[in-house]
Design a protein around this motif. Structure first.
Motif, PDB file in Angstrom:
ATOM      1  N   UNK A  66     130.936  93.232  87.406  1.00  0.00           N
ATOM      2  CA  UNK A  66     129.883  93.445  88.402  1.00  0.00           C
ATOM      3  C   UNK A  66     129.690  92.210  89.272  1.00  0.00           C
ATOM      4  N   UNK A  67     129.114  92.422  90.439  1.00  0.00           N
ATOM      5  CA  UNK A  67     128.846  91.319  91.348  1.00  0.00           C
ATOM      6  C   UNK A  67     127.837  91.710  92.408  1.00  0.00           C
ATOM      7  N   UNK A  68     127.363  90.737  93.132  1.00  0.00           N
ATOM      8  CA  UNK A  68     126.402  90.961  94.211  1.00  0.00           C
ATOM      9  C   UNK A  68     127.175  91.294  95.489  1.00  0.00           C
ATOM     10  N   UNK A  69     126.834  92.406  96.134  1.00  0.00           N
ATOM     11  CA  UNK A  69     127.522  92.774  97.370  1.00  0.00           C
ATOM     12  C   UNK A  69     126.632  92.615  98.610  1.00  0.00           C
ATOM     13  N   UNK A  70     125.339  92.370  98.400  1.00  0.00           N
ATOM     14  CA  UNK A  70     124.422  92.106  99.514  1.00  0.00           C
ATOM     15  C   UNK A  70     123.175  91.487  98.928  1.00  0.00           C
ATOM     16  N   UNK A  71     122.624  90.474  99.602  1.00  0.00           N
ATOM     17  CA  UNK A  71     121.355  89.905  99.125  1.00  0.00           C
ATOM     18  C   UNK A  71     120.468  89.531 100.301  1.00  0.00           C
ATOM     19  N   UNK A  72     119.269  89.116  99.986  1.00  0.00           N
ATOM     20  CA  UNK A  72     118.250  88.877 101.011  1.00  0.00           C
ATOM     21  C   UNK A  72     118.525  87.670 101.898  1.00  0.00           C
ATOM     22  N   UNK A  73     119.502  86.834 101.539  1.00  0.00           N
ATOM     23  CA  UNK A  73     119.854  85.722 102.429  1.00  0.00           C
ATOM     24  C   UNK A  73     120.474  86.250 103.715  1.00  0.00           C
ATOM     25  N   UNK A  74     120.924  87.508 103.702  1.00  0.00           N
ATOM     26  CA  UNK A  74     121.527  88.122 104.877  1.00  0.00           C
ATOM     27  C   UNK A  74     120.486  88.754 105.803  1.00  0.00           C
ATOM     28  N   UNK A  75     119.241  88.767 105.373  1.00  0.00           N
ATOM     29  CA  UNK A  75     118.127  89.202 106.225  1.00  0.00           C
ATOM     30  C   UNK A  75     117.017  88.137 106.102  1.00  0.00           C
ATOM     31  N   UNK A  76     117.299  86.899 106.489  1.00  0.00           N
ATOM     32  CA  UNK A  76     116.340  85.802 106.267  1.00  0.00           C
ATOM     33  C   UNK A  76     114.969  86.058 106.881  1.00  0.00           C
ATOM     34  N   UNK A  77     113.949  85.789 106.086  1.00  0.00           N
ATOM     35  CA  UNK A  77     112.569  85.905 106.557  1.00  0.00           C
ATOM     36  C   UNK A  77     111.963  87.276 106.435  1.00  0.00           C
ATOM     37  N   UNK A  78     112.762  88.285 106.077  1.00  0.00           N
ATOM     38  CA  UNK A  78     112.238  89.649 106.103  1.00  0.00           C
ATOM     39  C   UNK A  78     111.423  90.032 104.871  1.00  0.00           C
ATOM     40  N   UNK A  79     111.718  89.419 103.733  1.00  0.00           N
ATOM     41  CA  UNK A  79     110.931  89.696 102.530  1.00  0.00           C
ATOM     42  C   UNK A  79     110.049  88.477 102.278  1.00  0.00           C
ATOM     43  N   UNK A  80     108.866  88.519 102.837  1.00  0.00           N
ATOM     44  CA  UNK A  80     107.938  87.386 102.759  1.00  0.00           C
ATOM     45  C   UNK A  80     107.013  87.518 101.555  1.00  0.00           C
ATOM     46  N   UNK A  81     106.648  86.363 101.025  1.00  0.00           N
ATOM     47  CA  UNK A  81     105.599  86.300 100.002  1.00  0.00           C
ATOM     48  C   UNK A  81     104.413  85.604 100.639  1.00  0.00           C
TER      49      UNK A  81
END
Length: 360
Positions: A205-220
């Motif tokens: 298994x591996x990561x094929x997409x992560x949030x670094x590819x949509x920077x700023x979109x998932x804010x806390x």
């Protein structure tokens, strides 16, 4: 005469009591208490240190308030407590501000952004090597969460639609173990610390997409009811001041950051290496100026548009919403995205700007 003498005595006592009251120091007056709820997540763990180290108390005393940072084990329950008025502020994602308080009719203001996910959230697969290979596949995730949003954005950026895949709901408490032990579960969307366990535990298994590819979109972020900030700005000043003093330690690194890092690792139930792994994929706004610039950037408006569109299309605005514009989002420049008559989300960088200017 006796009656008159008694009246004089009472009057004198009242005057004396008033004088004593005036002469008391301000500290003697009861401080107004504000409760801020947060859950266990790397982006919120500085709040834990602020409470335990006394930094929060120092800033609370400065502004004559009592700010209590309360760990809430159940994230959704914490947001519900905020909506019900049992918490004065709560830490959550920007998407959840829109689909929970706002959709529930609560007018809230985002007055502190802590970080954004910069790789913490990811699509993990045992067989696919790219997002395009997910066509027609079933993905397990916590539906209507930021995981669902991440999947949607990954598909859109690859010329696909959410309808291109199937989704199966699973809780965050179950997803890692299920992915590792169930061969038929080939694709999933989750976040750290589950993602590394899933990749290590499921061969190939591996990561094929992560949030670094949509920077700023998932804010806390941390939000409060808009009226609370209007009535008690000193509360927000105390919290924001304490936050940036704490983040200053993280920015400094070395010996100055060591107590903070130790406390964060303990609160997350991990070690130094585990903490570093989570911090490396979390973009903390280490200075107030950086945070203020982000909140006021034109690109951030685009992010809110992506988020609100996804939420409306998934029916997260509620049954009464007939348009993506049903809920108004007020930006720092005063412009409103959506209904100006139903503004329920406000982005308020004023306290962060005060911190950036050294005015807290």
């Amino acid at each position: 005469m006796k009656r008159f003498a008694r009246c004089v005595a009472v009057a004198a006592a009242v005057v004396l009591a008033a004088a004593v009251q005036v002469s008391r120091p301000a500290e003697a007056a009861a401080k107004k208490t504000f409760k801020v709820g947060y859950n266990v997540y790397v982006g919120f763990m500085p709040l834990n240190f602020m409470q335990s180290s006394g930094i929060m108390k120092t800033w609370s005393d400065k502004y004559g308030v009592d700010v209590q940072l309360v760990l809430i084990n159940d994230y959704v329950a914490g947001v519900n407590q905020f909506m019900a008025g049992d918490l004065d502020a709560v830490a959550l994602t920007n998407m959840d501000q829109l689909v929970m308080p706002a959709a529930g009719g609560v007018d809230s203001s985002l007055f502190l952004i802590t970080d954004y996910s910069n790789g913490n959230d990811a699509i993990v697969s045992k067989t696919a090597k790219s997002v395009k290979e997910l066509e027609g596949k079933d993905l397990h995730l916590l539906q209507f969460s930021v995981s669902h949003y991440l999947l949607n954005r990954a598909l859109v950026l690859n010329g696909m639609k959410l309808s291109s895949v199937k989704t199966t709901n699973i809780s965050d408490a179950e997803i890692a173990a299920a992915f590792v032990t169930q061969p038929a579960m080939e694709h999933a969307v989750a976040w750290k610390p589950m993602v590394p366990d899933m990749v290590r535990g499921a061969k190939g298994s591996g990561v094929i997409f992560d949030s670094s590819q949509i920077p700023g979109e998932i804010m806390d972020v941390v939000i409060a009811k808009t009226q609370t900030l209007k009535d008690s700005p000193e509360f927000a000043k105390a919290l924001v001041g304490a936050w940036y003093e704490t983040l200053g330690k993280m920015k400094a690194g070395g010996a100055e950051a060591a107590p903070l890092e130790t406390a964060m690792a303990a609160a997350l139930g991990t070690d130094a290496a585990g903490l570093k792994s989570q911090i490396d994929t979390t973009h903390f706004f280490l200075t107030a100026q950086e945070a203020a610039d982000f909140l006021t950037a034109p690109k951030t408006k685009d992010i809110w548009d992506y988020v609100r569109t996804f939420c409306f299309e998934q029916g997260l605005y509620g049954q009464g919403a007939d348009s993506v514009d049903s809920i108004g989002i007020q930006h720092p420049d005063g412009s409103v995205m959506g209904s100006a008559k139903n503004v329920k989300v406000r982005i308020d960088p004023s306290f962060t700007k005060l911190a950036a200017e050294g005015k807290l």
